[in-house]
Design an enzyme around this catalytic site. Structure first.
Site, mmCIF file in Angstrom:
data_model
loop_
_atom_site.group_PDB
_atom_site.id
_atom_site.type_symbol
_atom_site.label_atom_id
_atom_site.label_comp_id
_atom_site.label_asym_id
_atom_site.label_seq_id
_atom_site.Cartn_x
_atom_site.Cartn_y
_atom_site.Cartn_z
ATOM 1 C CG PHE A 138 8.372 0.918 0.733
ATOM 2 C CD1 PHE A 138 9.501 1.222 0.634
ATOM 3 C CD2 PHE A 138 7.695 2.010 1.215
ATOM 4 C CE1 PHE A 138 10.137 2.379 0.762
ATOM 5 C CE2 PHE A 138 7.981 3.356 1.291
ATOM 6 C CZ PHE A 138 9.498 3.378 1.131
ATOM 7 C CG ASP A 223 1.598 0.159 4.929
ATOM 8 O OD1 ASP A 223 0.792 1.150 4.195
ATOM 9 O OD2 ASP A 223 2.705 0.362 4.915
ATOM 10 C CE LYS A 252 2.997 6.646 -1.342
ATOM 11 N NZ LYS A 252 3.425 5.612 -0.518
HETATM 12 C C1 LIG Z 1 4.288 5.530 0.501
HETATM 13 C C2 LIG Z 1 4.323 4.539 1.591
HETATM 14 C C3 LIG Z 1 4.814 4.506 2.698
HETATM 15 C C4 LIG Z 1 5.347 5.661 3.361
HETATM 16 O O1 LIG Z 1 4.805 6.651 3.294
HETATM 17 P P1 LIG Z 1 5.601 8.168 3.354
HETATM 18 O O2 LIG Z 1 4.567 9.165 3.460
HETATM 19 O O3 LIG Z 1 6.341 8.279 2.146
HETATM 20 O O4 LIG Z 1 6.566 8.220 4.630
HETATM 21 C C5 LIG Z 1 4.564 3.412 3.663
HETATM 22 N N1 LIG Z 1 3.804 2.348 3.281
HETATM 23 C C6 LIG Z 1 3.417 2.096 2.014
HETATM 24 C C7 LIG Z 1 2.941 0.821 1.729
HETATM 25 C C8 LIG Z 1 3.735 3.160 1.209
HETATM 26 O O5 LIG Z 1 3.415 3.044 -0.123
#
Ligand SMILES: *Cc1c(COP(=O)(O)O)cnc(C)c1O
Length: 391
Positions: A138, A223, A252
């Protein structure tokens, strides 16, 4: 406002793009949440994974208050003291954590934007188009980041997405070796897949990704939006494996509750040409002040270490729960997935009724991401409640 008034108004005007629970949270402090009816919850979700230093941490709140009176939202096209200090501080964290000799940093306003910048930079820096992501991964929901995200449920209604992006099985060394070639601009991966079900990858896998990317001149993007700043027991989860990626994205927790995304890369890769990528609010003075406070709190309170200790203890306790409804407990630090032998939604509902706010990850994984400042007593209570609900 009471619950019904809030729901009526939101229901009338909201896009409805996000599913909501039948609760209106209106206040938070530390690892506690309160709803409109005065019910209290232990926050075991860090409010969707961002509240690593807890809600309304006094140092973060003070930093925001102080900057509010000075300069809230700056402009991209001027230099700024808060951004300068923040860049220095975040670079210190990244260089130490990732064994980088230096780095360049692009601030934005969300995790998804951080990944957008990462894939733009990867194509720009390599002159190549092909990007490889992982199944179950994700990475966000804008068109570029969504193209990296795997779940068809999120993607299919919005196709066609960005071309040149493919998905390979996670934690599979052979598949990665086969997919990465001289046309590959970048590989993007999570150290622990969060939304996908809390799956930690293996050290051998990350080593082989590193080797294959280096051999073919592709960039390795990690990420760390969910695993980042302290969550897994290290500042960045890459540290657990001595992994030195080329590009890292944060989101986050890094803004202390204000919207922030971070894209950073090794300085050897160079910079963007001016004008190529930007954002009106990215790196504004308010969020930079908040983020600096987060970094200071994280260090002063030794929160990565705390996440490591509490996480190890909690995972062991969960695995020892006398229930047949748990198939597996896995995770890293305070990023924990409890895979159930059934659907997670009713479990989440029951936990909520008993004052514990947790998250799902997929259909049958209960995900725990408590604030790293959470008290051990609170976690004992969470354990006990999970035990009762799964009896
Ligand atoms: C939450 C998340 C995102 C997206 O972040 P947003 O601030 O909601 O756009 C991308 N990558 C990972 C691994 C996440 O947990």
């Amino acid at each position: 406002m009471n619950y019904q008034e809030i729901v009526d108004l939101e229901g009338r005007f909201s896009s409805n793009g996000v599913g909501r629970r039948p609760v209106a949270i209106v206040r938070a402090s530390g690892a506690r949440l309160w709803d409109s009816e005065g019910n209290e919850y232990i926050d075991c979700a860090a409010s969707q994974g961002w509240a690593n230093v807890g809600h309304s941490h006094p140092a973060v709140t003070a930093a925001i208050h102080q900057q509010l009176d000075v300069y809230v939202a700056g402009q991209e096209s001027s230099f700024n003291d808060q951004r300068a200090l923040w860049l220095r501080d975040i670079a210190g964290v990244l260089n130490t954590s990732l064994s980088w000799d230096g780095c360049f940093i692009h601030p934005s306003n969300s995790g998804t934007e951080a990944n957008e910048a990462a894939i733009k930079f990867a194509r720009y820096a390599t002159g190549r188009q092909k990007i490889i992501a992982a199944m179950r991964g994700f990475h966000g929901r804008t068109m570029g980041a969504l193209s990296l995200t795997w779940n068809p449920k999120y993607r299919e209604p919005f196709e066609p997405l960005v071309p040149g992006i493919s998905h390979i099985p996670y934690d599979n060394i052979e598949a990665a070796a086969e997919a990465i070639d001289d046309d590959t601009a970048a590989v993007i991966v999570e150290i622990v897949q969060g939304e996908g079900g809390v799956y930690p990858g293996s050290g051998e896998y990350f080593n082989s990704l590193r080797e294959n990317c280096t051999r073919h001149g592709a960039l390795l993007i990690v990420d760390e939006i969910q695993t980042g700043v302290g969550r897994t027991g290290r500042w960045l989860a890459s540290e657990h494996f001595g992994l030195s990626p080329d590009v890292v994205t944060l989101g986050k927790s890094i803004g202390g509750g204000l919207p922030m995304g971070v894209t950073a890369w090794r300085s050897e890769l160079g910079q963007f040409k001016p004008g190529l990528h930007g954002s009106t609010f990215g790196g504004n003075p308010l969020v930079c002040a908040a983020s600096r406070a987060v970094i200071q709190v994280m260090a002063a309170e030794n929160l990565p270490q705390r996440a490591a200790e509490l996480g190890q203890w909690l995972q062991a306790e969960l695995a020892a729960l006398p229930t047949k409804k748990i198939r597996e407990v896995r995770g890293l630090g305070l990023m924990i997935g409890v895979e159930l032998r059934g659907k997670v939604t009713p479990v989440l509902q029951e936990l909520m009724e008993r004052g514990v706010w947790a998250l799902p990850a997929g259909l049958n994984v209960l995900r725990l991401l408590p604030p790293l400042v959470i008290q051990r007593d609170d976690l004992e209570q969470v354990m006990q409640t999970i035990g009762e609900v799964l009896r």
